[in-house]
Write a protein that holds these residues in place. Structure first.
Motif, PDB file in Angstrom:
ATOM      1  N   LEU A  52      40.667  24.183  47.798  1.00  0.00           N
ATOM      2  CA  LEU A  52      42.061  23.779  47.959  1.00  0.00           C
ATOM      3  C   LEU A  52      42.776  23.816  46.613  1.00  0.00           C
ATOM      4  O   LEU A  52      43.901  24.322  46.506  1.00  0.00           O
ATOM      5  CB  LEU A  52      42.148  22.377  48.578  1.00  0.00           C
ATOM      6  N   VAL A  53      42.141  23.296  45.579  1.00  0.00           N
ATOM      7  CA  VAL A  53      42.722  23.330  44.240  1.00  0.00           C
ATOM      8  C   VAL A  53      42.971  24.765  43.797  1.00  0.00           C
ATOM      9  O   VAL A  53      44.021  25.089  43.235  1.00  0.00           O
ATOM     10  CB  VAL A  53      41.800  22.597  43.238  1.00  0.00           C
ATOM     11  N   GLU A  54      41.998  25.634  44.058  1.00  0.00           N
ATOM     12  CA  GLU A  54      42.140  27.033  43.652  1.00  0.00           C
ATOM     13  C   GLU A  54      43.321  27.697  44.356  1.00  0.00           C
ATOM     14  O   GLU A  54      44.114  28.416  43.734  1.00  0.00           O
ATOM     15  CB  GLU A  54      40.861  27.808  43.939  1.00  0.00           C
ATOM     16  N   ALA A  55      43.474  27.470  45.645  1.00  0.00           N
ATOM     17  CA  ALA A  55      44.569  28.083  46.396  1.00  0.00           C
ATOM     18  C   ALA A  55      45.917  27.592  45.893  1.00  0.00           C
ATOM     19  O   ALA A  55      46.863  28.379  45.728  1.00  0.00           O
ATOM     20  CB  ALA A  55      44.417  27.788  47.888  1.00  0.00           C
ATOM     21  N   ILE A  56      46.025  26.290  45.644  1.00  0.00           N
ATOM     22  CA  ILE A  56      47.283  25.743  45.113  1.00  0.00           C
ATOM     23  C   ILE A  56      47.569  26.330  43.733  1.00  0.00           C
ATOM     24  O   ILE A  56      48.696  26.754  43.445  1.00  0.00           O
ATOM     25  CB  ILE A  56      47.223  24.208  45.037  1.00  0.00           C
TER      26      ILE A  56
END
Length: 269
Positions: A52-56
């Motif tokens: 999730l952090v990577e996508a954001i």
């Protein structure tokens, strides 16, 4: 995200300096990768959702204009004067994320990485904070390379606390975020480190982002964006096919341009 055109165009959008002559200045792409990599480290240390952090992180600046914040301000002013609308790059990035059918949590984190609204997730809060950690440190590096700053110009107290090099500062800031967040149960910095980073950020705004040396760069950006905007308002047939009304299509087209494309567009008109 990584297969999308808005993401690929980040390599042609610079951070502070317009189309600089040199291979080592940061672009929106390198900033995005730095922000994402550091954010993943924090998420891993806190045992949060790294994907999730990577996508954001990868999507947070896909809606940014050419020419950095000077381009953003120019497009915002033009839209406001002509159509009574506003432009914010985080909102444009969120629009792109929704078009790519990304999850609500990703879209929310992208939308709230800057501005008054806080992210709904801890992962979004990480990217919001680390975005500042990344750009403050790499913009110091670029400003020194460009000749705007010297190492000796940097505020002594803040540098002594945070570290003498960009690597040292990032290491100190990341460890502080992890330690303070574990204790607080949310994403935050310790008061001492947080205040030092805000002070360093204020220094950068005064001496680099809004400093006299970049005034001509900002004026050049405003003139280019305004010229393109006026041309597209006068002749909407120049716009590529797209969804939405004319203001939305103009917004999509201009905000999606790279620095060099925008400069060549004006020269070729």
């Amino acid at each position: 995200l990584v297969h999308s055109k808005p993401f690929r165009r980040l390599k042609g959008k610079t951070q502070v300096f317009i189309d600089p002559q040199g291979d080592h200045y940061r672009t929106r792409m390198t900033h995005t990768l730095e922000t994402t990599a550091i954010s993943r480290v924090v998420a891993r240390a806190l045992r949060l959702n790294e994907d999730l952090v990577e996508a954001i992180g990868l999507g947070h600046d896909t809606g940014h204009t050419p020419f950095g914040h000077a381009g953003e301000q120019a497009l915002d002013a033009a839209l406001s004067a002509e159509f009574g609308r506003r432009f914010r790059h985080n909102e444009q990035s969120s629009r792109i994320a929704r078009r790519l059918n990304l999850t609500h949590e990703v879209c929310d984190g992208i939308l709230t990485h800057t501005g008054d609204q806080e992210p709904e997730t801890l992962e979004g809060k990480i990217v919001r904070l680390i975005d500042r950690v990344a750009y403050i440190n790499h913009d110091i590096d670029d400003a020194i390379r460009y000749g705007i700053l010297r190492e000796s110009d940097l505020p002594r107290d803040e540098i002594e606390l945070l570290g003498a090099t960009g690597t040292d500062r990032i290491d100190r800031l990341v460890h502080d975020v992890v330690d303070a967040s574990e204790q607080a149960g949310t994403i935050e910095q310790s008061p001492e480190i947080g205040e030092a980073m805000l002070s360093l950020r204020a220094f950068m705004f005064e001496h680099v982002y809004l400093g006299p040396q970049v005034g001509p760069e900002h004026e050049r950006a405003r003139n280019v964006v305004q010229a393109i905007f006026v041309q597209l308002v006068d002749d909407p047939e120049l716009l590529p096919p797209g969804d939405g009304d004319t203001p939305e299509r103009i917004t999509d087209y201009i905000s999606g341009m790279t620095d060099r494309f925008a400069l060549s567009y004006v020269r070729g008109s």
